[in-house]
Scaffold this active site. Structure first.
Site, PDB file in Angstrom:
ATOM      1  N   ALA A  11       0.846  -1.200   0.000  1.00  0.00           N
ATOM      2  CA  ALA A  11       0.000   0.000   0.000  1.00  0.00           C
ATOM      3  C   ALA A  11       0.879   1.247   0.000  1.00  0.00           C
ATOM      4  O   ALA A  11       0.592   2.235   0.660  1.00  0.00           O
ATOM      5  CB  ALA A  11      -0.928  -0.018   1.213  1.00  0.00           C
ATOM      6  N   MET A  13       3.307   3.871  -2.659  1.00  0.00           N
ATOM      7  CA  MET A  13       2.934   4.904  -3.625  1.00  0.00           C
ATOM      8  C   MET A  13       2.046   4.349  -4.741  1.00  0.00           C
ATOM      9  O   MET A  13       1.031   4.946  -5.094  1.00  0.00           O
ATOM     10  CB  MET A  13       4.187   5.557  -4.214  1.00  0.00           C
ATOM     11  CG  MET A  13       5.064   6.263  -3.185  1.00  0.00           C
ATOM     12  SD  MET A  13       4.145   7.369  -2.101  1.00  0.00           S
ATOM     13  CE  MET A  13       3.734   8.679  -3.238  1.00  0.00           C
ATOM     14  N   ASP A  34      -0.640  -4.367   3.802  1.00  0.00           N
ATOM     15  CA  ASP A  34       0.767  -3.928   3.891  1.00  0.00           C
ATOM     16  C   ASP A  34       1.290  -4.347   5.258  1.00  0.00           C
ATOM     17  O   ASP A  34       0.522  -4.459   6.217  1.00  0.00           O
ATOM     18  CB  ASP A  34       0.867  -2.400   3.722  1.00  0.00           C
ATOM     19  CG  ASP A  34       2.254  -1.947   3.273  1.00  0.00           C
ATOM     20  OD1 ASP A  34       2.394  -1.441   2.150  1.00  0.00           O
ATOM     21  OD2 ASP A  34       3.215  -2.104   4.069  1.00  0.00           O
ATOM     22  N   HIS A 176      11.404  -5.771 -18.847  1.00  0.00           N
ATOM     23  CA  HIS A 176      11.238  -4.392 -18.391  1.00  0.00           C
ATOM     24  C   HIS A 176      12.592  -3.922 -17.892  1.00  0.00           C
ATOM     25  O   HIS A 176      13.097  -4.395 -16.906  1.00  0.00           O
ATOM     26  CB  HIS A 176      10.221  -4.356 -17.256  1.00  0.00           C
ATOM     27  CG  HIS A 176       9.965  -2.998 -16.718  1.00  0.00           C
ATOM     28  ND1 HIS A 176       9.559  -1.958 -17.507  1.00  0.00           N
ATOM     29  CD2 HIS A 176      10.043  -2.514 -15.458  1.00  0.00           C
ATOM     30  CE1 HIS A 176       9.400  -0.888 -16.744  1.00  0.00           C
ATOM     31  NE2 HIS A 176       9.691  -1.194 -15.510  1.00  0.00           N
TER      32      HIS A 176
HETATM   33  P1  A3D Z   1       6.687   1.880  -2.067  1.00  0.00           P
HETATM   34  O1  A3D Z   1       5.973   3.178  -2.019  1.00  0.00           O
HETATM   35  O2  A3D Z   1       7.949   1.724  -1.326  1.00  0.00           O
HETATM   36  O3  A3D Z   1       5.651   0.744  -1.591  1.00  0.00           O
HETATM   37  C1  A3D Z   1       6.008  -0.570  -1.342  1.00  0.00           C
HETATM   38  C2  A3D Z   1       5.194  -1.040  -0.147  1.00  0.00           C
HETATM   39  O4  A3D Z   1       5.446  -2.435   0.048  1.00  0.00           O
HETATM   40  C3  A3D Z   1       5.555  -0.332   1.174  1.00  0.00           C
HETATM   41  O5  A3D Z   1       4.394   0.301   1.715  1.00  0.00           O
HETATM   42  C4  A3D Z   1       6.036  -1.467   2.077  1.00  0.00           C
HETATM   43  O6  A3D Z   1       5.672  -1.321   3.448  1.00  0.00           O
HETATM   44  C5  A3D Z   1       5.345  -2.666   1.439  1.00  0.00           C
HETATM   45  N1  A3D Z   1       5.949  -3.950   1.773  1.00  0.00           N
HETATM   46  C6  A3D Z   1       7.263  -4.259   1.931  1.00  0.00           C
HETATM   47  N2  A3D Z   1       7.392  -5.568   2.242  1.00  0.00           N
HETATM   48  C7  A3D Z   1       6.143  -6.086   2.259  1.00  0.00           C
HETATM   49  C8  A3D Z   1       5.621  -7.386   2.503  1.00  0.00           C
HETATM   50  N3  A3D Z   1       6.413  -8.419   2.807  1.00  0.00           N
HETATM   51  N4  A3D Z   1       4.276  -7.572   2.433  1.00  0.00           N
HETATM   52  C9  A3D Z   1       3.460  -6.530   2.137  1.00  0.00           C
HETATM   53  N5  A3D Z   1       3.893  -5.284   1.902  1.00  0.00           N
HETATM   54  C10 A3D Z   1       5.217  -5.069   1.971  1.00  0.00           C
HETATM   55  O7  A3D Z   1       6.994   1.455  -3.588  1.00  0.00           O
HETATM   56  P2  A3D Z   1       6.119   1.776  -4.898  1.00  0.00           P
HETATM   57  O8  A3D Z   1       4.687   1.547  -4.607  1.00  0.00           O
HETATM   58  O9  A3D Z   1       6.556   3.069  -5.472  1.00  0.00           O
HETATM   59  O10 A3D Z   1       6.699   0.620  -5.877  1.00  0.00           O
HETATM   60  C11 A3D Z   1       6.416  -0.730  -5.609  1.00  0.00           C
HETATM   61  C12 A3D Z   1       7.229  -1.650  -6.503  1.00  0.00           C
HETATM   62  O11 A3D Z   1       6.861  -1.441  -7.873  1.00  0.00           O
HETATM   63  C13 A3D Z   1       8.750  -1.437  -6.466  1.00  0.00           C
HETATM   64  O12 A3D Z   1       9.410  -2.685  -6.472  1.00  0.00           O
HETATM   65  C14 A3D Z   1       9.047  -0.687  -7.748  1.00  0.00           C
HETATM   66  O13 A3D Z   1      10.356  -0.881  -8.203  1.00  0.00           O
HETATM   67  C15 A3D Z   1       8.040  -1.315  -8.673  1.00  0.00           C
HETATM   68  N6  A3D Z   1       7.712  -0.565  -9.893  1.00  0.00           N
HETATM   69  C16 A3D Z   1       7.540  -1.279 -11.022  1.00  0.00           C
HETATM   70  C17 A3D Z   1       7.221  -0.648 -12.202  1.00  0.00           C
HETATM   71  C18 A3D Z   1       7.024  -1.448 -13.434  1.00  0.00           C
HETATM   72  O14 A3D Z   1       6.748  -0.907 -14.478  1.00  0.00           O
HETATM   73  C19 A3D Z   1       7.195  -2.899 -13.416  1.00  0.00           C
HETATM   74  C20 A3D Z   1       7.078   0.752 -12.238  1.00  0.00           C
HETATM   75  C21 A3D Z   1       7.252   1.462 -11.065  1.00  0.00           C
HETATM   76  C22 A3D Z   1       7.581   0.789  -9.874  1.00  0.00           C
END
Ligand code: A3D
Length: 320
Positions: A11, A13, A34, A176
């Site tokens: 949960a 960004m 989360d 990707h």
């Molecule tokens: P972020 O805002 O850090 O959110 C990740 C969340 O995951 C945090 O709230 C953490 O508390 C939670 N978390 C960590 N470990 C666990 C767990 N074991 N169980 C449940 N929740 C957990 O990151 P974001 O939302 O910006 O990005 C999330 C992921 O997407 C990252 O790995 C990025 O690299 C990836 N991403 C991929 C793309 C693609 O196009 C594939 C684009 C942008 C980001």
């Protein structure tokens, strides 16, 4: 008819943006899961409090308990860590692989009939590991990257041509990452392929080359600007399009990381290819013929994905 249930694992960004979009589009009721206490509850409540203003009836719940995702129709996985400036997607592998294991087990136990859309990076290796850890059918576990990569390509092309983004289609294949393969001859303005547009004087090959380069580095461009994390609006919009195509059986033809068993001469890996996405999940993989140059780019990209899979197997031999 009962409402559909969308479980968002992570949960942060992207997870928060997914919740807002899913609720606004009334795709179903939303559960935000989360490990961080308070974040999913707070985001869920904040979004729910906007529902009387915007006029939608989706319910939102935040949780740290996997039981709350029971019988979800769609699980979108963003759990893990995101890039900071100076990091490559591959730097995330060690931490995020462990996260995929716990998420895979949670989904297997509580939502085994869901379509699972993985977003966590490095995408192609993480969706592959998530499918293995969850044991869900391969056609029900897919990765989001290609829609985002082609959206970036489309946006930059629309800017270059000064036309509507809706008139531009783009075709991006492969893993990707910086090795992704944008296919010029399948990318069009209103059906006119890019090489023809160069001939028509709409642009130059140099400009197309620099747009392709910018597309490949599109994620890094946002990381460098934000400084605290990576892109989230466009990634969330892209995953919501996938969820919608599944839930409404739209059968969109979209580039996704899909499991290959023989297609493109490849086996037992996930990589970005065009698929038909409907109520059966990944219902069909579209196989296009490559030119020699495109084939070399695709093989290079597949090689990079395989390297990451090998790194995963070293860290967790159960994946081998
Ligand atoms: P972020 O805002 O850090 O959110 C990740 C969340 O995951 C945090 O709230 C953490 O508390 C939670 N978390 C960590 N470990 C666990 C767990 N074991 N169980 C449940 N929740 C957990 O990151 P974001 O939302 O910006 O990005 C999330 C992921 O997407 C990252 O790995 C990025 O690299 C990836 N991403 C991929 C793309 C693609 O196009 C594939 C684009 C942008 C980001």
């Amino acid at each position: 008819m009962a409402r559909k249930k969308i479980a968002l694992i992570g949960a942060g960004m992207i997870g928060g943006t997914l919740a807002h979009l899913a609720a606004q589009k009334e795709l179903g009721d939303v559960v935000l899961f989360d490990i961080a206490e308070g974040i999913p509850e707070g985001k869920g409540l904040d979004i729910a409090e906007s529902s009387p203003v915007d006029g939608y009836d989706s319910r939102l719940k935040g949780t740290q308990d996997y039981k709350d995702i029971a019988d979800a129709d769609v699980c979108i996985v963003t759990a893990g860590v995101a890039r900071k400036p100076g990091m490559s997607r591959d730097d995330l592998l060690g931490i995020n692989l462990k996260v995929m294991k716990s998420v895979g087990e949670g989904i297997k136990a509580h939502a085994p009939n869901a379509l699972v859309i993985c977003i966590t990076n490095p995408l192609d290796a993480m969706v592959w590991a998530l499918q293995k850890f969850s044991g869900l059918p391969k056609e029900k576990v897919v990765g989001m990257a290609g829609i985002l990569d082609s959206a970036r390509f489309r946006y930059f092309l629309a800017e270059e041509f000064d036309v509507s983004v809706e008139s531009v289609t783009a075709f991006v294949l492969g893993g990707h990452g910086d090795t992704m393969v944008p296919l010029e001859r399948y990318s069009t303005v209103a059906g006119i392929p890019l090489p023809d547009l160069v001939e028509m004087g709409w642009t130059t090959q140099d400009k197309i080359n620099s747009i392709i380069d910018r597309t490949r580095k599109g994620g890094g461009e946002i990381v460098a600007l934000l400084k605290t994390g990576s892109a989230y609006y466009a990634p969330a919009a892209s995953a919501i399009q996938m969820a919608e195509s599944y839930l409404r059986d739209k059968k969109l033809v979209v580039p996704c990381a899909a499991y290959l068993s023989g297609e493109y001469g490849l086996n037992d890996l996930y990589v970005g290819v065009p698929i038909v996405l409907g109520s059966g999940g990944c219902e069909r993989i579209v196989q296009v013929n490559f030119t020699a140059e495109e084939k070399a780019m695709f093989e290079n990209s597949v090689g990079a994905v395989r390297e990451l899979m090998d790194a995963c197997i070293k860290l967790d031999p159960s994946l081998g």
